[in-house]
Motif scaffolding. Structure first.
Motif, PDB file in Angstrom:
ATOM      1  N   VAL A   1       0.815  -1.266  -0.013  1.00  0.00           N
ATOM      2  CA  VAL A   1      -0.234   0.067   0.098  1.00  0.00           C
ATOM      3  C   VAL A   1       0.685   1.226  -0.054  1.00  0.00           C
ATOM      4  N   ILE A   2       1.975   1.351   0.791  1.00  0.00           N
ATOM      5  CA  ILE A   2       2.703   2.445   1.027  1.00  0.00           C
ATOM      6  C   ILE A   2       3.382   2.605  -0.463  1.00  0.00           C
ATOM      7  N   ASN A   3       3.960   1.650  -1.197  1.00  0.00           N
ATOM      8  CA  ASN A   3       4.362   1.920  -2.263  1.00  0.00           C
ATOM      9  C   ASN A   3       3.550   2.305  -3.308  1.00  0.00           C
ATOM     10  N   HIS A   4       2.306   1.797  -3.400  1.00  0.00           N
ATOM     11  CA  HIS A   4       1.180   2.217  -4.298  1.00  0.00           C
ATOM     12  C   HIS A   4       0.730   3.620  -3.868  1.00  0.00           C
ATOM     13  N   ASN A   5       0.932   4.169  -2.844  1.00  0.00           N
ATOM     14  CA  ASN A   5       0.484   5.467  -2.643  1.00  0.00           C
ATOM     15  C   ASN A   5       1.585   6.728  -2.650  1.00  0.00           C
ATOM     16  N   GLY A   6       2.807   6.238  -3.339  1.00  0.00           N
ATOM     17  CA  GLY A   6       3.911   6.878  -3.688  1.00  0.00           C
ATOM     18  C   GLY A   6       4.865   7.073  -2.620  1.00  0.00           C
ATOM     19  N   GLY A   7       4.870   5.989  -1.454  1.00  0.00           N
ATOM     20  CA  GLY A   7       5.807   5.934  -0.622  1.00  0.00           C
ATOM     21  C   GLY A   7       5.467   6.779   0.706  1.00  0.00           C
ATOM     22  N   LYS A   8       4.042   7.506   0.759  1.00  0.00           N
ATOM     23  CA  LYS A   8       3.892   8.017   1.852  1.00  0.00           C
ATOM     24  C   LYS A   8       3.574   7.144   3.159  1.00  0.00           C
ATOM     25  N   VAL A   9       4.124   7.258   4.266  1.00  0.00           N
ATOM     26  CA  VAL A   9       3.961   6.544   5.606  1.00  0.00           C
ATOM     27  C   VAL A   9       3.441   7.630   6.427  1.00  0.00           C
ATOM     28  N   PHE A  10       2.206   7.148   7.034  1.00  0.00           N
ATOM     29  CA  PHE A  10       1.305   7.985   7.966  1.00  0.00           C
ATOM     30  C   PHE A  10       1.686   7.400   9.473  1.00  0.00           C
ATOM     31  N   VAL A  11       2.040   8.371  10.161  1.00  0.00           N
ATOM     32  CA  VAL A  11       2.153   8.197  11.736  1.00  0.00           C
ATOM     33  C   VAL A  11       1.336   8.948  12.794  1.00  0.00           C
ATOM     34  N   ALA A  12       0.379   8.002  13.311  1.00  0.00           N
ATOM     35  CA  ALA A  12      -0.452   8.717  14.497  1.00  0.00           C
ATOM     36  C   ALA A  12       0.256   8.693  15.896  1.00  0.00           C
ATOM     37  N   VAL A  13       0.308   9.932  16.628  1.00  0.00           N
ATOM     38  CA  VAL A  13       0.901  10.114  17.870  1.00  0.00           C
ATOM     39  C   VAL A  13      -0.192  10.387  18.842  1.00  0.00           C
TER      40      VAL A  13
END
Length: 96
Positions: A47-59
């Motif tokens: 999925v990360i590769n599919h969305n252009g490498g975006k990684v989402f972080v929730a703190v």
């Protein structure tokens, strides 16, 4: 969801009492930053590769946003050098 992963220089930490929704993890701290490592599933990596490498972080902090860095072990290791102690270089891991 990524799962907490041990790494060289880390210490184990349990979930807070009464919080069975939080996984035990591993961490390193130099007094200014706390570092943890997370292992993603192959599906998440796809999925990360599919969305252009975006990684989402929730703190989970409420309303404040604390400084957060997401990067490779070497990126984090070099940033920590500017603030105090750092983690050791990590060994190369090969997933079979």
């Amino acid at each position: 969801m990524g799962f907490p992963a041990p790494f060289v220089g880390s210490k184990p930490i349990g979930a807070p009492k009464g919080r069975d929704d939080i996984l035990p993890a591993h961490y390193f701290t130099n007094g200014r930053f706390v570092v943890s490592a997370w292992q993603l599933t192959p599906e998440e990596v796809a999925v990360i590769n599919h969305n252009g490498g975006k990684v989402f972080v929730a703190v989970g902090t409420g309303e404040n946003f604390y400084p957060t860095l997401v990067g490779s072990s070497e990126t984090v290791r070099m940033m920590l050098l500017d603030t105090g102690r750092t983690i050791p270089s990590q060994p190369v891991e090969v997933n079979a």
